[in-house]
Motif scaffolding. Structure first.
Motif, PDB file in Angstrom:
ATOM      1  N   ALA A  68     -14.779  25.207  -3.554  1.00  0.00           N
ATOM      2  CA  ALA A  68     -14.983  26.623  -3.886  1.00  0.00           C
ATOM      3  C   ALA A  68     -14.982  26.841  -5.398  1.00  0.00           C
ATOM      4  O   ALA A  68     -15.743  27.661  -5.908  1.00  0.00           O
ATOM      5  CB  ALA A  68     -13.900  27.477  -3.225  1.00  0.00           C
ATOM      6  N   ALA A  69     -14.143  26.107  -6.108  1.00  0.00           N
ATOM      7  CA  ALA A  69     -14.039  26.254  -7.563  1.00  0.00           C
ATOM      8  C   ALA A  69     -15.017  25.350  -8.307  1.00  0.00           C
ATOM      9  O   ALA A  69     -15.102  25.414  -9.531  1.00  0.00           O
ATOM     10  CB  ALA A  69     -12.608  25.954  -8.017  1.00  0.00           C
ATOM     11  N   ASP A  70     -15.728  24.515  -7.560  1.00  0.00           N
ATOM     12  CA  ASP A  70     -16.694  23.580  -8.133  1.00  0.00           C
ATOM     13  C   ASP A  70     -16.042  22.676  -9.178  1.00  0.00           C
ATOM     14  O   ASP A  70     -16.532  22.541 -10.303  1.00  0.00           O
ATOM     15  CB  ASP A  70     -17.894  24.331  -8.724  1.00  0.00           C
ATOM     16  CG  ASP A  70     -19.068  23.404  -8.998  1.00  0.00           C
ATOM     17  OD1 ASP A  70     -19.189  22.368  -8.314  1.00  0.00           O
ATOM     18  OD2 ASP A  70     -19.865  23.718  -9.910  1.00  0.00           O
ATOM     19  N   VAL A  71     -14.907  22.075  -8.788  1.00  0.00           N
ATOM     20  CA  VAL A  71     -14.246  21.099  -9.663  1.00  0.00           C
ATOM     21  C   VAL A  71     -14.301  19.731  -8.995  1.00  0.00           C
ATOM     22  O   VAL A  71     -14.331  19.627  -7.768  1.00  0.00           O
ATOM     23  CB  VAL A  71     -12.783  21.478  -9.994  1.00  0.00           C
ATOM     24  CG1 VAL A  71     -12.717  22.744 -10.805  1.00  0.00           C
ATOM     25  CG2 VAL A  71     -11.936  21.587  -8.746  1.00  0.00           C
ATOM     26  N   SER A  72     -14.317  18.703  -9.794  1.00  0.00           N
ATOM     27  CA  SER A  72     -14.367  17.320  -9.313  1.00  0.00           C
ATOM     28  C   SER A  72     -13.192  16.551  -9.892  1.00  0.00           C
ATOM     29  O   SER A  72     -13.318  15.891 -10.914  1.00  0.00           O
ATOM     30  CB  SER A  72     -15.676  16.656  -9.737  1.00  0.00           C
ATOM     31  OG  SER A  72     -16.771  17.338  -9.199  1.00  0.00           O
ATOM     32  N   TRP A  73     -12.051  16.668  -9.238  1.00  0.00           N
ATOM     33  CA  TRP A  73     -10.873  15.928  -9.677  1.00  0.00           C
ATOM     34  C   TRP A  73     -10.858  14.568  -9.020  1.00  0.00           C
ATOM     35  O   TRP A  73     -11.193  14.432  -7.834  1.00  0.00           O
ATOM     36  CB  TRP A  73      -9.597  16.672  -9.310  1.00  0.00           C
ATOM     37  CG  TRP A  73      -9.385  17.956 -10.058  1.00  0.00           C
ATOM     38  CD1 TRP A  73      -9.761  18.231 -11.334  1.00  0.00           C
ATOM     39  CD2 TRP A  73      -8.732  19.134  -9.577  1.00  0.00           C
ATOM     40  NE1 TRP A  73      -9.384  19.502 -11.684  1.00  0.00           N
ATOM     41  CE2 TRP A  73      -8.747  20.082 -10.621  1.00  0.00           C
ATOM     42  CE3 TRP A  73      -8.147  19.481  -8.371  1.00  0.00           C
ATOM     43  CZ2 TRP A  73      -8.181  21.345 -10.492  1.00  0.00           C
ATOM     44  CZ3 TRP A  73      -7.581  20.739  -8.237  1.00  0.00           C
ATOM     45  CH2 TRP A  73      -7.594  21.663  -9.296  1.00  0.00           C
ATOM     46  N   ASP A  74     -10.445  13.556  -9.777  1.00  0.00           N
ATOM     47  CA  ASP A  74     -10.284  12.238  -9.182  1.00  0.00           C
ATOM     48  C   ASP A  74      -9.003  12.223  -8.344  1.00  0.00           C
ATOM     49  O   ASP A  74      -8.261  13.210  -8.306  1.00  0.00           O
ATOM     50  CB  ASP A  74     -10.311  11.138 -10.250  1.00  0.00           C
ATOM     51  CG  ASP A  74      -9.137  11.184 -11.230  1.00  0.00           C
ATOM     52  OD1 ASP A  74      -8.025  11.628 -10.851  1.00  0.00           O
ATOM     53  OD2 ASP A  74      -9.324  10.747 -12.377  1.00  0.00           O
ATOM     54  N   SER A  75      -8.745  11.119  -7.666  1.00  0.00           N
ATOM     55  CA  SER A  75      -7.603  11.063  -6.746  1.00  0.00           C
ATOM     56  C   SER A  75      -6.269  11.252  -7.466  1.00  0.00           C
ATOM     57  O   SER A  75      -5.351  11.871  -6.912  1.00  0.00           O
ATOM     58  CB  SER A  75      -7.609   9.762  -5.955  1.00  0.00           C
ATOM     59  OG  SER A  75      -7.537   8.648  -6.807  1.00  0.00           O
ATOM     60  N   ASP A  76      -6.139  10.757  -8.686  1.00  0.00           N
ATOM     61  CA  ASP A  76      -4.890  10.950  -9.440  1.00  0.00           C
ATOM     62  C   ASP A  76      -4.699  12.424  -9.804  1.00  0.00           C
ATOM     63  O   ASP A  76      -3.576  12.939  -9.740  1.00  0.00           O
ATOM     64  CB  ASP A  76      -4.886  10.103 -10.721  1.00  0.00           C
ATOM     65  CG  ASP A  76      -4.739   8.618 -10.436  1.00  0.00           C
ATOM     66  OD1 ASP A  76      -4.209   8.252  -9.359  1.00  0.00           O
ATOM     67  OD2 ASP A  76      -5.154   7.815 -11.287  1.00  0.00           O
ATOM     68  N   GLN A  77      -5.759  13.079 -10.187  1.00  0.00           N
ATOM     69  CA  GLN A  77      -5.669  14.501 -10.514  1.00  0.00           C
ATOM     70  C   GLN A  77      -5.340  15.329  -9.267  1.00  0.00           C
ATOM     71  O   GLN A  77      -4.527  16.243  -9.324  1.00  0.00           O
ATOM     72  CB  GLN A  77      -6.977  14.983 -11.145  1.00  0.00           C
ATOM     73  CG  GLN A  77      -7.221  14.402 -12.519  1.00  0.00           C
ATOM     74  CD  GLN A  77      -8.615  14.692 -13.021  1.00  0.00           C
ATOM     75  OE1 GLN A  77      -9.605  14.539 -12.290  1.00  0.00           O
ATOM     76  NE2 GLN A  77      -8.712  15.103 -14.280  1.00  0.00           N
ATOM     77  N   GLN A  78      -5.964  14.988  -8.148  1.00  0.00           N
ATOM     78  CA  GLN A  78      -5.663  15.691  -6.902  1.00  0.00           C
ATOM     79  C   GLN A  78      -4.199  15.509  -6.528  1.00  0.00           C
ATOM     80  O   GLN A  78      -3.533  16.463  -6.136  1.00  0.00           O
ATOM     81  CB  GLN A  78      -6.559  15.178  -5.773  1.00  0.00           C
ATOM     82  CG  GLN A  78      -8.016  15.540  -5.956  1.00  0.00           C
ATOM     83  CD  GLN A  78      -8.898  14.908  -4.914  1.00  0.00           C
ATOM     84  OE1 GLN A  78      -8.570  14.923  -3.730  1.00  0.00           O
ATOM     85  NE2 GLN A  78     -10.008  14.344  -5.343  1.00  0.00           N
TER      86      GLN A  78
END
Length: 92
Positions: A68-78
């Motif tokens: 929904a926010a159109d962000v692409s966090w990697d697994s560490d960021q998630q």
């Protein structure tokens, strides 16, 4: 002594990850959450009828919100964001 240093490193790295999660969350989520929460972005986390009831729910909700926010966090960021939200609001 070695155990004490290792314990301190774990505590500080956990604290750094929570700070990273908070920064990521605040940058990507606050505007939308404020509009959904009547001006208070944290209302969604504190309401009685919140949708997140488990750590698995939180991880799933994060995936939904990332799209929904159109962000692409990697697994560490998630993981950092989930850890921040869990430690601040949910405590699963």
């Amino acid at each position: 002594m070695r155990l004490l240093l290792l314990s301190l490193a774990v505590v500080f790295s956990g604290s750094a990850m929570a700070q990273s999660g908070k920064a990521l969350h605040d940058a990507a989520c606050m505007e939308c959450h404020a509009s959904l929460g009547g001006g208070d972005p944290y209302e969604l986390y504190q309401r009685d009828d919140r949708k997140v009831r488990s750590l698995q729910d939180l991880e799933s909700r994060l995936q939904f919100c990332m799209r929904a926010a159109d962000v692409s966090w990697d697994s560490d960021q998630q993981k950092a964001v989930v850890d921040y939200l869990n430690s601040r609001f949910y405590r699963f």
